[in-house]
Design an enzyme around this catalytic site. Structure first.
Site, PDB file in Angstrom:
ATOM      1  N   GLY A  12      26.266 -12.587  34.921  1.00  0.00           N
ATOM      2  CA  GLY A  12      26.195 -11.141  34.773  1.00  0.00           C
ATOM      3  C   GLY A  12      26.551 -10.368  36.024  1.00  0.00           C
ATOM      4  N   ILE A  13      25.750  -9.339  36.291  1.00  0.00           N
ATOM      5  CA  ILE A  13      26.007  -8.454  37.421  1.00  0.00           C
ATOM      6  C   ILE A  13      25.938  -9.215  38.739  1.00  0.00           C
ATOM      7  CG2 ILE A  13      25.058  -6.504  38.712  1.00  0.00           C
ATOM      8  CD1 ILE A  13      24.242  -5.303  35.979  1.00  0.00           C
ATOM      9  N   ASP A  46      13.252 -19.835  42.411  1.00  0.00           N
ATOM     10  CA  ASP A  46      12.536 -18.813  41.653  1.00  0.00           C
ATOM     11  C   ASP A  46      12.117 -17.744  42.650  1.00  0.00           C
ATOM     12  OD1 ASP A  46      10.717 -17.228  40.276  1.00  0.00           O
ATOM     13  OD2 ASP A  46       9.727 -18.912  39.279  1.00  0.00           O
ATOM     14  N   VAL A  47      12.643 -16.537  42.504  1.00  0.00           N
ATOM     15  CA  VAL A  47      12.369 -15.497  43.498  1.00  0.00           C
ATOM     16  C   VAL A  47      10.899 -15.089  43.525  1.00  0.00           C
ATOM     17  CG1 VAL A  47      14.720 -14.600  43.469  1.00  0.00           C
ATOM     18  CG2 VAL A  47      13.006 -13.622  41.912  1.00  0.00           C
ATOM     19  N   GLY A  75      16.885 -10.512  37.813  1.00  0.00           N
ATOM     20  CA  GLY A  75      16.136  -9.623  36.937  1.00  0.00           C
ATOM     21  C   GLY A  75      15.720 -10.309  35.651  1.00  0.00           C
ATOM     22  N   TYR A 138       9.310  -3.393  32.189  1.00  0.00           N
ATOM     23  CA  TYR A 138      10.598  -3.398  32.892  1.00  0.00           C
ATOM     24  C   TYR A 138      10.845  -2.073  33.599  1.00  0.00           C
ATOM     25  CZ  TYR A 138      15.674  -3.965  33.477  1.00  0.00           C
ATOM     26  OH  TYR A 138      16.945  -4.061  33.992  1.00  0.00           O
ATOM     27  N   LYS A 142      11.260  -1.483  37.668  1.00  0.00           N
ATOM     28  CA  LYS A 142      12.455  -0.903  38.268  1.00  0.00           C
ATOM     29  C   LYS A 142      12.166   0.440  38.942  1.00  0.00           C
ATOM     30  CE  LYS A 142      15.442  -4.108  37.161  1.00  0.00           C
ATOM     31  NZ  LYS A 142      16.119  -4.934  38.209  1.00  0.00           N
ATOM     32  N   ARG A 182      19.730  -8.873  18.872  1.00  0.00           N
ATOM     33  CA  ARG A 182      18.369  -8.802  18.317  1.00  0.00           C
ATOM     34  C   ARG A 182      18.041  -7.406  17.782  1.00  0.00           C
ATOM     35  NH1 ARG A 182      14.607 -10.567  23.031  1.00  0.00           N
ATOM     36  NH2 ARG A 182      13.003 -10.223  21.431  1.00  0.00           N
TER      37      ARG A 182
END
Length: 235
Positions: A12-13, A46-47, A75, A138, A142, A182
């Site tokens: 991804g990003i 694993d952060v 994320g 979430y 953020k 989903r």
């Protein structure tokens, strides 16, 4: 060029950012739970686990030298009605999206402080501006990341370190596609594109281009900023 660490750089990003920084000449190391096998310098970590972060960053320093750039892109999303949200799910999303940034940032700062130069970019979310139903954990994480960005910019600026956040808007990533499959986006992809002023879905490369500038020498007078990359959906 600098040694750059990109968390969540496996897809991804994060992957797009890692590829762009590599193309720009930086020595790039990726930290991810599922590191890409084709990356030159990729480490499984694993952060949310400080010991794993420290071990990985020690390996990065041994191979590539002191760390001058950190992009916190790791994320984890989540969709659940707040009344059904368990504390364990709440905590996990907070751990990855906010506490993981704490661990990684604190771990790289000694290198940047010694060099009197550093660039930190946090990948936030446009949901921190607009809110998002069924994503309270979430959005909270953020939003906290945006606040952390501003606080650290003030604290670290005198040390030659800039800290900025880039909140993506509607970006075509595996995470977004899974949510769409989903039926969790509230509407179709075409509807969301129609609601975007530039009339297209965002690409990970759009985020990567912004990050590439923010970690450059030319961006040394930019810090504490929340720079949205969202096609005009949030202004």
């Amino acid at each position: 060029m600098k040694t750059a660490v990109v968390t969540g750089g496996g897809s991804g990003i994060g992957r797009a950012i890692a590829e762009r920084l590599d193309a720009d000449g930086h020595h790039v190391a990726v930290l991810d739970l599922n590191p890409p096998p084709d990356a030159d310098f990729a480490y499984q970590a694993d952060v949310t686990d400080r010991a794993q972060v420290d071990i990985a960053l020690t390996a990065v320093r041994e191979r590539l030298g002191p760390i001058g750039v950190l992009v916190n892109a790791a994320g984890l999303d989540g969709f659940k009605r707040f009344t059904d949200l368990s504390f364990e799910s709440w905590q996990r999303v907070i751990d990855v999206n906010l506490n993981g940034v704490f661990h990684c940032t604190q771990a790289v700062l000694p290198d940047m402080i010694e060099a009197k130069w550093g660039r930190i970019v946090n990948i936030s979310s446009s949901s921190a501006h607009s809110g998002q139903q069924y994503m309270a954990h979430y959005v909270a994480a953020k939003s906290g990341l945006n606040g952390l960005t501003k606080a650290l910019a003030l604290e670290l600026g005198p040390l030659g370190i800039t800290v900025n956040a880039v909140p993506p808007g509607f970006i075509d990533t595996p995470m977004l596609r899974k949510a769409a499959e989903r039926g969790l986006l509230g509407d179709s992809l075409d509807h969301h594109i129609e609601q975007t002023p530039v009339r297209r879905i965002g690409r990970p490369e759009d985020l990567a281009a912004t990050c590439a500038f923010l970690v450059s020498e030319e961006a040394g007078y930019i810090t504490g900023q929340i720079i949205g990359v969202n096609g005009g959906r949030n202004t």
